[in-house]
Design a protein around this motif. Sequence first.
Motif, PDB file in Angstrom:
ATOM      1  N   THR A 104       0.831  -1.207   0.000  1.00 40.59           N
ATOM      2  CA  THR A 104       0.000   0.000   0.000  1.00 40.59           C
ATOM      3  C   THR A 104       0.861   1.250   0.000  1.00 40.59           C
ATOM      4  N   ALA A 105       1.968   1.228   0.774  1.00 36.36           N
ATOM      5  CA  ALA A 105       2.876   2.380   0.801  1.00 36.36           C
ATOM      6  C   ALA A 105       3.477   2.630  -0.581  1.00 36.36           C
ATOM      7  N   ILE A 106       3.828   1.549  -1.288  1.00 38.52           N
ATOM      8  CA  ILE A 106       4.381   1.691  -2.642  1.00 38.52           C
ATOM      9  C   ILE A 106       3.342   2.306  -3.578  1.00 38.52           C
ATOM     10  N   THR A 107       2.074   1.849  -3.452  1.00 37.96           N
ATOM     11  CA  THR A 107       1.034   2.412  -4.325  1.00 37.96           C
ATOM     12  C   THR A 107       0.814   3.895  -4.020  1.00 37.96           C
ATOM     13  N   TRP A 108       0.990   4.297  -2.758  1.00 35.53           N
ATOM     14  CA  TRP A 108       0.881   5.724  -2.447  1.00 35.53           C
ATOM     15  C   TRP A 108       1.996   6.517  -3.130  1.00 35.53           C
ATOM     16  N   GLY A 109       3.195   5.910  -3.213  1.00 37.16           N
ATOM     17  CA  GLY A 109       4.282   6.555  -3.949  1.00 37.16           C
ATOM     18  C   GLY A 109       3.933   6.715  -5.415  1.00 37.16           C
ATOM     19  N   PHE A 110       3.378   5.643  -6.015  1.00 39.97           N
ATOM     20  CA  PHE A 110       2.932   5.726  -7.408  1.00 39.97           C
ATOM     21  C   PHE A 110       1.823   6.767  -7.556  1.00 39.97           C
ATOM     22  N   CYS A 111       0.956   6.850  -6.561  1.00 39.00           N
ATOM     23  CA  CYS A 111      -0.142   7.826  -6.579  1.00 39.00           C
ATOM     24  C   CYS A 111       0.397   9.250  -6.674  1.00 39.00           C
ATOM     25  N   VAL A 112       1.397   9.541  -5.868  1.00 36.90           N
ATOM     26  CA  VAL A 112       1.982  10.888  -5.864  1.00 36.90           C
ATOM     27  C   VAL A 112       2.648  11.197  -7.206  1.00 36.90           C
ATOM     28  N   ILE A 113       3.443  10.246  -7.712  1.00 38.00           N
ATOM     29  CA  ILE A 113       4.138  10.462  -8.989  1.00 38.00           C
ATOM     30  C   ILE A 113       3.140  10.662 -10.126  1.00 38.00           C
ATOM     31  N   CYS A 114       2.128   9.778 -10.169  1.00 40.50           N
ATOM     32  CA  CYS A 114       1.118   9.871 -11.232  1.00 40.50           C
ATOM     33  C   CYS A 114       0.328  11.169 -11.118  1.00 40.50           C
ATOM     34  N   GLY A 115      -0.007  11.562  -9.888  1.00 42.40           N
ATOM     35  CA  GLY A 115      -0.766  12.791  -9.686  1.00 42.40           C
ATOM     36  C   GLY A 115      -0.003  14.021 -10.143  1.00 42.40           C
TER      37      GLY A 115
END
Length: 276
Positions: A104-115
């Motif tokens: 989940t923490a990794i997906t939050w990192g992807f979330c920030v980059i994608c956003g």
Amino acid sequence: MLCLCGVISSYLDGLKIMQKNTLTIPAATLVMGIFGAFLRWLQSMIIFEETGLVTPGETISVVYTVYSLLAAAAMVCIARIWKKRFACPTDVSAALHARSALPTAITWGFCVICGIAALVLMFTAGSAHYPTMQRCFGAAGIVAAACFPALPIRQGEGASARTGAAYLPLFFCYWLVLLYRTDAENPVLWAYAPEILAVAAGTMAFYYVAAYFYGRARPAAALLFLQLSAFLNLCVAFDTMSVAHKALFLVTAGMSLLLEYLLVSNAPEATDTDIA
């Protein structure tokens, strides 16, 4: 092809002995993607003339095409044999279960980059071929980024996860339309066709992931398209494009690898009853 299946069958037999090494299949996908990215980068350095046209008859294009086809064939074999050798859960809470907070923490990192990438595309749309479409794409990308952290399941599936899983294939479909419309008049297929294939693979990958949330899971197809999505998106991530677009391709590859890892790690060795 039969020889390839035999090699991969032996490879997955080894996985049974080392069941705890759940990184093996995603790592194989990552390695194939890295070599594919190198060949694609080398191709881009060689075949394009100063005019933007392609130099005909370059060997590197044949090498890249053959390598990609062989990698895809290997992925088909891995997915089919994995489905036979392991008990693949079809319930989303089991198939995408995250045993720790790390996925989940990794997906939050992807979330920030994608956003951030989506915001950049939205506010730089004035210089795009289709400004309105790109602004809508940027806004859609922000919503897609917010959907990523809902995919790893920690304590049961929620309504937000179902909605997010259904939204992501639609986002990729819109991305596919935007890419095609932007490049439709370009006569140089090598300049954009690999990117279209990458987004198409991402569309199918997230479609089959969404199927888990709606009781229509197809484990082998999900694993196959997650592998293809990771491979093809890595291959084009270093093409000539904006940093924001590169970030989107890399995030897609990263999410595909993460979801592939969850599927593999949650599939225990099949018993005789499961095989029967």
